[in-house]
Enzyme design. Structure first.
Site, PDB file in Angstrom:
ATOM      1  N   TYR A  56       0.932  -1.313  -0.114  1.00 58.17           N
ATOM      2  CA  TYR A  56       0.033  -0.019  -0.026  1.00 58.17           C
ATOM      3  C   TYR A  56       0.749   1.241  -0.104  1.00 58.17           C
ATOM      4  O   TYR A  56       0.284   2.198  -0.398  1.00 58.17           O
ATOM      5  CB  TYR A  56      -1.041   0.168   1.162  1.00 58.17           C
ATOM      6  N   VAL A  93      -9.509   3.115  -3.850  1.00 55.83           N
ATOM      7  CA  VAL A  93      -8.696   3.761  -2.838  1.00 55.83           C
ATOM      8  C   VAL A  93      -7.978   4.883  -3.236  1.00 55.83           C
ATOM      9  O   VAL A  93      -7.232   5.491  -2.307  1.00 55.83           O
ATOM     10  CB  VAL A  93      -7.975   2.521  -2.012  1.00 55.83           C
ATOM     11  N   HIS A 109     -14.449   1.431   0.657  1.00 57.14           N
ATOM     12  CA  HIS A 109     -13.475   0.549   0.898  1.00 57.14           C
ATOM     13  C   HIS A 109     -12.008   1.315   1.404  1.00 57.14           C
ATOM     14  O   HIS A 109     -10.954   0.607   1.421  1.00 57.14           O
ATOM     15  CB  HIS A 109     -12.720  -0.355  -0.347  1.00 57.14           C
ATOM     16  N   CYS A 117      -6.220   3.052  13.228  1.00 59.54           N
ATOM     17  CA  CYS A 117      -5.423   2.610  14.137  1.00 59.54           C
ATOM     18  C   CYS A 117      -6.285   1.202  14.659  1.00 59.54           C
ATOM     19  O   CYS A 117      -7.389   1.382  14.773  1.00 59.54           O
ATOM     20  CB  CYS A 117      -5.493   3.317  15.365  1.00 59.54           C
ATOM     21  N   CYS A 120      -7.341   1.722  18.526  1.00 61.48           N
ATOM     22  CA  CYS A 120      -8.481   2.589  19.031  1.00 61.48           C
ATOM     23  C   CYS A 120      -9.343   2.951  17.864  1.00 61.48           C
ATOM     24  O   CYS A 120     -10.497   3.620  18.079  1.00 61.48           O
ATOM     25  CB  CYS A 120      -7.801   4.149  19.445  1.00 61.48           C
ATOM     26  N   CYS A 136       0.224   5.335  16.888  1.00 62.67           N
ATOM     27  CA  CYS A 136      -0.997   6.130  16.624  1.00 62.67           C
ATOM     28  C   CYS A 136      -0.939   7.317  17.354  1.00 62.67           C
ATOM     29  O   CYS A 136      -0.736   7.220  18.629  1.00 62.67           O
ATOM     30  CB  CYS A 136      -2.128   5.303  17.137  1.00 62.67           C
ATOM     31  N   CYS A 139      -3.661   7.209  20.623  1.00 63.18           N
ATOM     32  CA  CYS A 139      -3.732   6.475  21.779  1.00 63.18           C
ATOM     33  C   CYS A 139      -2.366   5.943  21.873  1.00 63.18           C
ATOM     34  O   CYS A 139      -2.099   5.424  23.032  1.00 63.18           O
ATOM     35  CB  CYS A 139      -4.778   5.332  21.482  1.00 63.18           C
ATOM     36  N   ASN A 201     -19.268   0.270 -18.714  1.00 64.83           N
ATOM     37  CA  ASN A 201     -18.143  -0.612 -18.596  1.00 64.83           C
ATOM     38  C   ASN A 201     -17.395  -1.004 -19.686  1.00 64.83           C
ATOM     39  O   ASN A 201     -18.075  -0.703 -20.734  1.00 64.83           O
ATOM     40  CB  ASN A 201     -18.620  -1.877 -17.617  1.00 64.83           C
TER      41      ASN A 201
HETATM   42  P1  NAD Z   1     -12.069  -4.773 -10.926  1.00 65.31           P
HETATM   43  O1  NAD Z   1     -10.705  -4.595 -11.238  1.00 65.31           O
HETATM   44  O2  NAD Z   1     -12.813  -6.047 -10.355  1.00 65.31           O
HETATM   45  O3  NAD Z   1     -12.908  -4.632 -12.313  1.00 65.31           O
HETATM   46  C1  NAD Z   1     -12.605  -3.588 -13.080  1.00 65.31           C
HETATM   47  C2  NAD Z   1     -13.730  -3.356 -13.856  1.00 65.31           C
HETATM   48  O4  NAD Z   1     -13.329  -2.345 -14.636  1.00 65.31           O
HETATM   49  C3  NAD Z   1     -13.821  -4.705 -14.905  1.00 65.31           C
HETATM   50  O5  NAD Z   1     -15.164  -4.879 -15.262  1.00 65.31           O
HETATM   51  C4  NAD Z   1     -13.157  -3.967 -16.477  1.00 65.31           C
HETATM   52  O6  NAD Z   1     -13.712  -4.806 -17.489  1.00 65.31           O
HETATM   53  C5  NAD Z   1     -13.681  -2.495 -16.219  1.00 65.31           C
HETATM   54  N1  NAD Z   1     -12.766  -1.747 -16.912  1.00 65.31           N
HETATM   55  C6  NAD Z   1     -11.163  -1.663 -17.154  1.00 65.31           C
HETATM   56  N2  NAD Z   1     -10.953  -0.725 -17.750  1.00 65.31           N
HETATM   57  C7  NAD Z   1     -12.045   0.270 -17.864  1.00 65.31           C
HETATM   58  C8  NAD Z   1     -12.326   1.451 -18.855  1.00 65.31           C
HETATM   59  N3  NAD Z   1     -11.138   1.966 -19.254  1.00 65.31           N
HETATM   60  N4  NAD Z   1     -13.259   1.928 -18.700  1.00 65.31           N
HETATM   61  C9  NAD Z   1     -14.420   1.234 -18.175  1.00 65.31           C
HETATM   62  N5  NAD Z   1     -14.279   0.189 -17.475  1.00 65.31           N
HETATM   63  C10 NAD Z   1     -13.099  -0.545 -17.172  1.00 65.31           C
HETATM   64  O7  NAD Z   1     -12.396  -3.770  -9.945  1.00 65.31           O
HETATM   65  P2  NAD Z   1     -13.617  -3.403  -8.897  1.00 65.31           P
HETATM   66  O8  NAD Z   1     -14.947  -4.110  -9.409  1.00 65.31           O
HETATM   67  O9  NAD Z   1     -13.778  -1.957  -8.519  1.00 65.31           O
HETATM   68  O10 NAD Z   1     -12.995  -4.410  -7.939  1.00 65.31           O
HETATM   69  C11 NAD Z   1     -13.159  -3.831  -6.368  1.00 65.31           C
HETATM   70  C12 NAD Z   1     -11.972  -3.757  -5.608  1.00 65.31           C
HETATM   71  O11 NAD Z   1     -10.727  -3.087  -6.219  1.00 65.31           O
HETATM   72  C13 NAD Z   1     -12.281  -2.395  -4.861  1.00 65.31           C
HETATM   73  O12 NAD Z   1     -12.172  -3.159  -3.713  1.00 65.31           O
HETATM   74  C14 NAD Z   1     -10.970  -1.481  -4.827  1.00 65.31           C
HETATM   75  O13 NAD Z   1     -10.756  -1.041  -3.671  1.00 65.31           O
HETATM   76  C15 NAD Z   1     -10.035  -2.254  -5.558  1.00 65.31           C
HETATM   77  N6  NAD Z   1      -9.104  -1.536  -6.227  1.00 65.31           N
HETATM   78  C16 NAD Z   1      -8.912  -0.053  -6.291  1.00 65.31           C
HETATM   79  C17 NAD Z   1      -8.159   0.485  -7.184  1.00 65.31           C
HETATM   80  C18 NAD Z   1      -8.142   1.846  -7.282  1.00 65.31           C
HETATM   81  O14 NAD Z   1      -8.384   2.457  -6.182  1.00 65.31           O
HETATM   82  N7  NAD Z   1      -7.834   2.703  -8.349  1.00 65.31           N
HETATM   83  C19 NAD Z   1      -7.415  -0.317  -8.108  1.00 65.31           C
HETATM   84  C20 NAD Z   1      -7.564  -1.580  -7.939  1.00 65.31           C
HETATM   85  C21 NAD Z   1      -8.170  -2.241  -7.075  1.00 65.31           C
END
Ligand code: NAD
Length: 233
Positions: A56, A93, A109, A117, A120, A136, A139, A201
């Site tokens: 992270y 995120v 998320h 933390c 706490c 933290c 705390c 999508n």
């Molecule tokens: P996922 O990776 O499971 O799915 C991504 C979706 O986006 C897919 O269906 C894909 O076809 C589609 N996609 C890819 N490129 C695209 C584009 N240019 N335009 C439109 N659609 C597009 O992601 P999710 O469903 O968000 O999975 C959930 C988890 O992934 C979350 O918990 C999240 O925290 C985490 N995550 C977050 C990030 C971020 O913050 N950017 C990155 C990776 C994962």
């Protein structure tokens, strides 16, 4: 659009893909080269905190190299100009929605630039590196961890989200695979409340059949076009 007042937008990793942030299940089903179970579960954090914290830390540092794309900017415009109710719920995120200017926004998320933390429960803004054992300030426990909702943990603000879904006239899902619950179930909850449902999508999501309409393509093209139509006089 006269019959639409309250809108809930759900975004996923796909909306940030064109900004250069890898989606959750990229090539080979890995997230930035890691199995999801190795970086996104409470067990992984307990077994190998150094790996999880470093993962992270790298994601947080990478935010400095990316910028919001036209899809984030279009949602910020919607937030600015839409006179009715709006809640943008992101599973992401990263901080690209807020950097684009969105305000009616909720990170269900967690967020990379936040620390939680484990002792706490206080969450605080944390823009820099977060090594295991960080203290933290509230705390004094050496218990700060990335403020990321791992698999098996409760997402944030579910009451607020439930309330918004219950009064939604339109539910729009953008760039999410529909594989992660409870977010994947929001479309059904919105339908129960009588909302129209729209999916934007790159490919059909797991729950595609629940949507009244699906538009396939990159978010950076589809989202600005949808917002433009919605805001047209
Ligand atoms: P996922 O990776 O499971 O799915 C991504 C979706 O986006 C897919 O269906 C894909 O076809 C589609 N996609 C890819 N490129 C695209 C584009 N240019 N335009 C439109 N659609 C597009 O992601 P999710 O469903 O968000 O999975 C959930 C988890 O992934 C979350 O918990 C999240 O925290 C985490 N995550 C977050 C990030 C971020 O913050 N950017 C990155 C990776 C994962």
């Amino acid at each position: 659009m006269q019959d639409i007042r309250n809108i809930v937008v759900l975004t996923g990793a796909g909306i940030s893909a064109e900004s250069g942030i890898a989606t959750f299940r990229g090539p080979g089903g890995l997230w930035e080269g890691h199995r999801v179970e190795d970086v996104c579960t409470p067990e992984a954090l307990a077994d190998d905190p150094a790996l999880v914290h470093a993962f992270y830390d790298a994601r947080r540092a990478a935010l400095a190299r990316v910028t919001p794309n036209p899809a984030h900017l279009a949602l910020a415009r919607l937030d600015e100009e839409w006179g009715g109710g709006l809640l943008i719920v992101t599973q992401n995120v990263d901080d690209l929605h807020e950097r684009a200017g969105a305000r009616r926004l909720l990170h269900m998320h967690g967020a990379l630039q936040s620390a939680l933390c484990a002792a706490c429960g206080v969450r605080r803004r944390w823009p820099g590196a977060l090594p295991p054992g960080s203290i933290c300030p509230d705390c004094g426990a050496a218990a700060l961890r990335p403020d990321i909702v791992f698999f098996g943990e409760m997402p944030y603000a579910m009451d607020r989200i439930e309330h918004a879904l219950g009064s939604a006239d339109l539910f729009v899902s953008i760039g999410t695979s529909g594989a992660v619950y409870p977010a994947a179930g929001f479309v059904q909850r919105a339908r129960q409340a009588g909302a129209r449902t729209l999916e934007l999508n790159l490919e059909r999501s797991a729950g595609s059949a629940w949507f009244d309409e699906t538009r396939l393509g990159p978010a950076g093209t589809l989202v600005p076009a949808w917002v433009e139509t919605l805001l047209a006089p």
